[in-house]
Design an enzyme around this catalytic site. Structure first.
Site, mmCIF file in Angstrom:
data_model
loop_
_atom_site.group_PDB
_atom_site.id
_atom_site.type_symbol
_atom_site.label_atom_id
_atom_site.label_comp_id
_atom_site.label_asym_id
_atom_site.label_seq_id
_atom_site.Cartn_x
_atom_site.Cartn_y
_atom_site.Cartn_z
ATOM 1 N N SER A 126 3.505 -1.984 10.393
ATOM 2 C CA SER A 126 4.946 -2.040 10.637
ATOM 3 C C SER A 126 5.559 -3.409 10.335
ATOM 4 O O SER A 126 6.451 -3.870 11.044
ATOM 5 C CB SER A 126 5.281 -1.596 12.068
ATOM 6 O OG SER A 126 4.868 -0.248 12.274
ATOM 7 N N GLU A 185 -5.267 -4.762 10.610
ATOM 8 C CA GLU A 185 -4.236 -3.751 10.806
ATOM 9 C C GLU A 185 -4.544 -2.951 12.068
ATOM 10 O O GLU A 185 -5.326 -1.997 12.028
ATOM 11 C CB GLU A 185 -4.213 -2.789 9.612
ATOM 12 C CG GLU A 185 -3.928 -3.447 8.284
ATOM 13 C CD GLU A 185 -3.341 -2.452 7.294
ATOM 14 O OE1 GLU A 185 -2.236 -2.722 6.796
ATOM 15 O OE2 GLU A 185 -3.960 -1.403 7.046
ATOM 16 N N HIS A 237 -9.398 1.129 4.812
ATOM 17 C CA HIS A 237 -8.139 1.370 5.524
ATOM 18 C C HIS A 237 -8.398 2.331 6.684
ATOM 19 O O HIS A 237 -9.205 3.252 6.572
ATOM 20 C CB HIS A 237 -7.095 1.953 4.557
ATOM 21 C CG HIS A 237 -5.728 1.951 5.170
ATOM 22 N ND1 HIS A 237 -5.338 2.926 6.058
ATOM 23 C CD2 HIS A 237 -4.686 1.100 5.045
ATOM 24 C CE1 HIS A 237 -4.089 2.649 6.453
ATOM 25 N NE2 HIS A 237 -3.683 1.550 5.856
ATOM 26 N N LYS A 261 0.133 4.307 -0.335
ATOM 27 C CA LYS A 261 -0.491 5.509 0.255
ATOM 28 C C LYS A 261 -0.225 6.726 -0.645
ATOM 29 O O LYS A 261 -0.111 6.576 -1.854
ATOM 30 C CB LYS A 261 0.004 5.717 1.684
ATOM 31 C CG LYS A 261 -0.127 4.436 2.520
ATOM 32 C CD LYS A 261 0.056 4.653 3.983
ATOM 33 C CE LYS A 261 -0.072 3.318 4.705
ATOM 34 N NZ LYS A 261 -0.012 3.444 6.155
ATOM 35 N N GLY A 305 2.570 2.388 10.760
ATOM 36 C CA GLY A 305 3.533 3.472 10.586
ATOM 37 C C GLY A 305 4.211 3.906 11.881
ATOM 38 O O GLY A 305 4.896 4.924 11.930
ATOM 39 N N ASN A 354 0.869 -1.180 0.000
ATOM 40 C CA ASN A 354 0.000 0.000 0.000
ATOM 41 C C ASN A 354 0.906 1.230 0.000
ATOM 42 O O ASN A 354 1.506 1.550 1.016
ATOM 43 C CB ASN A 354 -0.883 -0.038 1.263
ATOM 44 C CG ASN A 354 -1.678 1.230 1.442
ATOM 45 O OD1 ASN A 354 -1.788 2.052 0.533
ATOM 46 N ND2 ASN A 354 -2.251 1.403 2.631
ATOM 47 N N GLU A 385 -6.851 4.766 7.761
ATOM 48 C CA GLU A 385 -6.645 6.194 7.450
ATOM 49 C C GLU A 385 -7.887 6.767 6.761
ATOM 50 O O GLU A 385 -8.219 7.930 6.939
ATOM 51 C CB GLU A 385 -5.384 6.364 6.591
ATOM 52 C CG GLU A 385 -4.129 6.138 7.432
ATOM 53 C CD GLU A 385 -2.934 5.600 6.668
ATOM 54 O OE1 GLU A 385 -2.924 5.653 5.428
ATOM 55 O OE2 GLU A 385 -1.998 5.099 7.341
HETATM 56 P P1 PGA Z 1 2.951 0.346 7.631
HETATM 57 O O1 PGA Z 1 1.487 0.554 6.987
HETATM 58 O O2 PGA Z 1 3.496 -0.933 7.089
HETATM 59 O O3 PGA Z 1 3.734 1.560 7.187
HETATM 60 O O4 PGA Z 1 2.759 0.315 9.118
HETATM 61 C C1 PGA Z 1 0.613 -0.515 6.769
HETATM 62 C C2 PGA Z 1 -0.681 -0.031 6.180
HETATM 63 O O5 PGA Z 1 -1.153 1.037 6.581
HETATM 64 O O6 PGA Z 1 -1.267 -0.684 5.292
#
Ligand code: PGA
Length: 253
Positions: A215, A169, A97, A11, A175, A9, A99
């Site tokens: 992460s 997640e 997601h 983003k 992140g 992903n 976000e």
């Molecule tokens: P990350 O993000 O691996 O940077 O923690 C995962 C995601 O949001 O899909």
């Protein structure tokens, strides 16, 4: 046997030119070194999707988008529909997601409509669920995940579920560098599979791939992926470097 999947992903990262360079690099590594144990999906910015589709022609790497609207067309300025994504060669779409839930106020009800729209176009949905730190600390994470799954997916038919992949997640792990332990992740993945069994029956629940995200890095991927109900990963930051992304893909056994 359900599929093992590693999805990237990206983003809101990478310009068109930067995206093209990274796609070309990933395509090359997957072609030269792939062990074929995992399906590989990349989800770049919308802007890069048409050229990504051409760059991935003949590759085993699949193309996903990061979001879609729930209507097919109409007066929704700034939005993109599942049919538009399909028309440029997209086969997967991330829906729900955290976000999008957090910053764009997407509710379970909206996400249910998005999953219907995507599945009706034959797109595979990467449906994300996960609790916040506060929800985990208060012990409500199972309830939260249960409502995200039931309200977002349980209107689908058993047949539609062949086009659904779930990604667990935990918001506190995205992140942040904080990864759920493999035991914490496996506990939730097993819980999700039980929910699927109750709704759709054992045979279908065993076919749904459940990915972990938050992460994931080359050095923790193998431990996470070794769990019985963890069928791969949804990767954010580490998917922006071809070598790290491929090292995570290699962690699928
Ligand atoms: P990350 O993000 O691996 O940077 O923690 C995962 C995601 O949001 O899909």
């Amino acid at each position: 046997m359900r599929k093992k999947i590693v999805a990237g992903n990206w983003k809101m990262n990478k310009t068109l030119v930067e995206s093209q360079a990274l796609i070309t690099e990933i395509r090359g590594i997957v072609r030269d070194e792939n062990t074929n144990k995992a399906e590989v999906i990349i989800c770049p910015t919308f802007l890069a999707l048409p050229s990504a589709s051409k760059l991935l022609d003949g590759s085993t790497v699949k193309l996903g988008a990061q979001n879609c609207h729930f209507e097919e067309s109409g007066a929704y300025t700034g939005e993109l529909s599942a049919s538009m994504l399909k028309s440029v060669g997209v086969s997967h779409v991330i829906i729900g997601h955290s976000e999008r839930r957090q910053y764009f106020h997407e509710t379970n009800e909206m996400l249910a409509k998005k999953t219907t729209s995507a599945v009706n176009q034959g797109l595979t949905v990467l449906f994300c669920v996960g609790e916040t730190l506060q929800e985990r600390e208060s012990g409500s994470h199972f309830d939260i995940i249960k409502s995200q799954i039931s309200e977002g997916l349980f209107h689908l038919s058993a047949k539609d579920m062949s086009l659904v992949v779930i990604a667990y997640e935990p918001v506190w792990a995205i992140g942040t560098g904080l990864t759920a332990s493999s035991e914490q992740a496996e506990e939730v993945h097993a819980f999700i599979r039980t929910l699927l069994t109750e709704k759709f029956g054992e045979a279908i629940s065993q076919e749904v791939s459940i990915l972990y995200g938050g992460s994931v890095k080359p050095d923790n991927a193998a431990e996470l992926f070794s769990q019985m109900n963890i069928d791969g990963g949804l990767i954010g930051g580490a998917a922006l470097k071809a070598r790290d992304f491929f090292d995570i893909i290699k962690a699928i056994k």
